[in-house]
Design a protein around this motif. Structure first.
Motif, PDB file in Angstrom:
ATOM      1  N   PRO A 112      34.515  13.968 -13.951  1.00  0.00           N
ATOM      2  CA  PRO A 112      34.657  14.083 -12.506  1.00  0.00           C
ATOM      3  C   PRO A 112      35.315  15.399 -12.087  1.00  0.00           C
ATOM      4  O   PRO A 112      36.270  15.844 -12.708  1.00  0.00           O
ATOM      5  CB  PRO A 112      35.549  12.897 -12.134  1.00  0.00           C
ATOM      6  N   ALA A 113      34.745  15.989 -11.051  1.00  0.00           N
ATOM      7  CA  ALA A 113      35.334  17.186 -10.446  1.00  0.00           C
ATOM      8  C   ALA A 113      36.378  16.724  -9.437  1.00  0.00           C
ATOM      9  O   ALA A 113      36.110  15.848  -8.620  1.00  0.00           O
ATOM     10  CB  ALA A 113      34.257  18.008  -9.763  1.00  0.00           C
ATOM     11  N   LEU A 114      37.566  17.296  -9.508  1.00  0.00           N
ATOM     12  CA  LEU A 114      38.653  16.887  -8.617  1.00  0.00           C
ATOM     13  C   LEU A 114      38.775  17.840  -7.441  1.00  0.00           C
ATOM     14  O   LEU A 114      38.402  19.002  -7.519  1.00  0.00           O
ATOM     15  CB  LEU A 114      39.969  16.843  -9.394  1.00  0.00           C
ATOM     16  N   ARG A 115      39.340  17.346  -6.362  1.00  0.00           N
ATOM     17  CA  ARG A 115      39.573  18.154  -5.159  1.00  0.00           C
ATOM     18  C   ARG A 115      41.068  18.430  -5.024  1.00  0.00           C
ATOM     19  O   ARG A 115      41.890  17.580  -5.323  1.00  0.00           O
ATOM     20  CB  ARG A 115      39.066  17.407  -3.932  1.00  0.00           C
ATOM     21  N   VAL A 116      41.383  19.626  -4.541  1.00  0.00           N
ATOM     22  CA  VAL A 116      42.772  20.018  -4.307  1.00  0.00           C
ATOM     23  C   VAL A 116      43.238  19.439  -2.978  1.00  0.00           C
ATOM     24  O   VAL A 116      42.517  19.503  -1.980  1.00  0.00           O
ATOM     25  CB  VAL A 116      42.911  21.556  -4.246  1.00  0.00           C
ATOM     26  N   THR A 117      44.445  18.903  -2.963  1.00  0.00           N
ATOM     27  CA  THR A 117      45.107  18.535  -1.719  1.00  0.00           C
ATOM     28  C   THR A 117      46.155  19.608  -1.464  1.00  0.00           C
ATOM     29  O   THR A 117      46.908  19.971  -2.368  1.00  0.00           O
ATOM     30  CB  THR A 117      45.778  17.151  -1.825  1.00  0.00           C
ATOM     31  N   VAL A 118      46.178  20.126  -0.237  1.00  0.00           N
ATOM     32  CA  VAL A 118      47.059  21.228   0.126  1.00  0.00           C
ATOM     33  C   VAL A 118      48.065  20.733   1.156  1.00  0.00           C
ATOM     34  O   VAL A 118      47.706  20.018   2.092  1.00  0.00           O
ATOM     35  CB  VAL A 118      46.248  22.395   0.728  1.00  0.00           C
ATOM     36  N   GLN A 119      49.333  21.133   0.969  1.00  0.00           N
ATOM     37  CA  GLN A 119      50.355  20.823   1.966  1.00  0.00           C
ATOM     38  C   GLN A 119      51.071  22.109   2.334  1.00  0.00           C
ATOM     39  O   GLN A 119      51.610  22.754   1.431  1.00  0.00           O
ATOM     40  CB  GLN A 119      51.343  19.803   1.425  1.00  0.00           C
ATOM     41  N   PRO A 120      51.110  22.523   3.584  1.00  0.00           N
ATOM     42  CA  PRO A 120      50.489  21.843   4.726  1.00  0.00           C
ATOM     43  C   PRO A 120      48.968  21.965   4.664  1.00  0.00           C
ATOM     44  O   PRO A 120      48.441  22.923   4.108  1.00  0.00           O
ATOM     45  CB  PRO A 120      51.062  22.583   5.927  1.00  0.00           C
ATOM     46  N   GLY A 121      48.251  21.008   5.232  1.00  0.00           N
ATOM     47  CA  GLY A 121      46.798  20.976   5.144  1.00  0.00           C
ATOM     48  C   GLY A 121      46.116  21.850   6.172  1.00  0.00           C
ATOM     49  O   GLY A 121      46.554  21.954   7.304  1.00  0.00           O
ATOM     50  N   GLY A 122      45.034  22.494   5.745  1.00  0.00           N
ATOM     51  CA  GLY A 122      44.212  23.282   6.655  1.00  0.00           C
ATOM     52  C   GLY A 122      44.720  24.684   6.938  1.00  0.00           C
ATOM     53  O   GLY A 122      43.938  25.612   7.031  1.00  0.00           O
ATOM     54  N   ARG A 123      46.024  24.839   7.109  1.00  0.00           N
ATOM     55  CA  ARG A 123      46.622  26.146   7.399  1.00  0.00           C
ATOM     56  C   ARG A 123      47.934  26.273   6.654  1.00  0.00           C
ATOM     57  O   ARG A 123      48.651  25.300   6.451  1.00  0.00           O
ATOM     58  CB  ARG A 123      46.912  26.308   8.892  1.00  0.00           C
ATOM     59  N   THR A 124      48.260  27.499   6.260  1.00  0.00           N
ATOM     60  CA  THR A 124      49.546  27.773   5.636  1.00  0.00           C
ATOM     61  C   THR A 124      50.011  29.146   6.086  1.00  0.00           C
ATOM     62  O   THR A 124      49.279  29.868   6.761  1.00  0.00           O
ATOM     63  CB  THR A 124      49.460  27.665   4.094  1.00  0.00           C
ATOM     64  N   LEU A 125      51.230  29.503   5.726  1.00  0.00           N
ATOM     65  CA  LEU A 125      51.813  30.789   6.116  1.00  0.00           C
ATOM     66  C   LEU A 125      51.971  31.701   4.910  1.00  0.00           C
ATOM     67  O   LEU A 125      52.234  31.237   3.803  1.00  0.00           O
ATOM     68  CB  LEU A 125      53.195  30.568   6.743  1.00  0.00           C
ATOM     69  N   VAL A 126      51.858  33.005   5.166  1.00  0.00           N
ATOM     70  CA  VAL A 126      52.155  33.967   4.111  1.00  0.00           C
ATOM     71  C   VAL A 126      53.648  33.873   3.779  1.00  0.00           C
ATOM     72  O   VAL A 126      54.468  33.497   4.621  1.00  0.00           O
ATOM     73  CB  VAL A 126      51.797  35.424   4.509  1.00  0.00           C
ATOM     74  N   ASN A 127      53.974  34.179   2.540  1.00  0.00           N
ATOM     75  CA  ASN A 127      55.353  34.223   2.038  1.00  0.00           C
ATOM     76  C   ASN A 127      56.079  32.873   2.064  1.00  0.00           C
ATOM     77  O   ASN A 127      57.300  32.827   1.985  1.00  0.00           O
ATOM     78  CB  ASN A 127      56.178  35.276   2.783  1.00  0.00           C
ATOM     79  N   VAL A 128      55.327  31.782   2.170  1.00  0.00           N
ATOM     80  CA  VAL A 128      55.901  30.438   2.137  1.00  0.00           C
ATOM     81  C   VAL A 128      55.143  29.658   1.057  1.00  0.00           C
ATOM     82  O   VAL A 128      53.910  29.659   1.057  1.00  0.00           O
ATOM     83  CB  VAL A 128      55.752  29.723   3.501  1.00  0.00           C
ATOM     84  N   PRO A 129      55.846  29.013   0.128  1.00  0.00           N
ATOM     85  CA  PRO A 129      55.129  28.266  -0.916  1.00  0.00           C
ATOM     86  C   PRO A 129      54.237  27.172  -0.327  1.00  0.00           C
ATOM     87  O   PRO A 129      54.671  26.391   0.516  1.00  0.00           O
ATOM     88  CB  PRO A 129      56.246  27.652  -1.758  1.00  0.00           C
TER      89      PRO A 129
END
Length: 133
Positions: free
Chosen positions: A2-19
């Protein structure tokens, strides 16, 4: 595998220089089939994750990451981008057995390429304001 999908936090948008926190939800694969009159059991266990961040960088881990507040797997973007596509490729260690016999490892691991997850990388700017009285 199975190919897995990444979950991102915060979702959809993030900021530069912030993990940005990344994680996925792996599950071992167990299948049984009958082939030429023999019962074949196969087990595939996720053992490695290569995170492609969409900005030309990648990182390999042995852990699938966890959601916030854990920060097992993170990436800090250095530049803004309207859209990057991040993905995780999962490496599976596979073993099999025939007719309930001893487990035999497959000679080499198998890798499944993950599905792309879009992400916008933006920049925040502080603004000084006078307090209202």
């Amino acid at each position: 595998m199975p190919a897995l999908r990444v979950t991102v936090q915060p979702g959809g948008r993030t900021l530069v220089n912030v993990p940005t926190i990344l994680h996925t939800d792996p599950r071992p694969v167990r299948e049984s089939i009958t082939l030429l009159g023999h019962d074949i059991d196969v087990e595939a266990t996720p053992t490695g994750y290569t995170w492609h961040h969409g900005d030309g960088t990648s990182r390999t881990t042995t852990r699938p990451g966890r959601p916030y507040p854990a920060k097992d797997v993170t990436h800090t973007y250095q530049r803004t981008a309207e859209r990057v596509s991040i993905r995780v490729d999962t490496t599976y260690t596979v073993r099999y057995r025939v007719d309930g016999g001893a487990w035999t490892p497959l000679g080499q691991p198998l890798t499944a390429t993950g599905a792309a997850t879009p992400l916008q990388v933006t920049e925040a700017a502080p603004v000084l304001v006078s307090p209202r009285r």
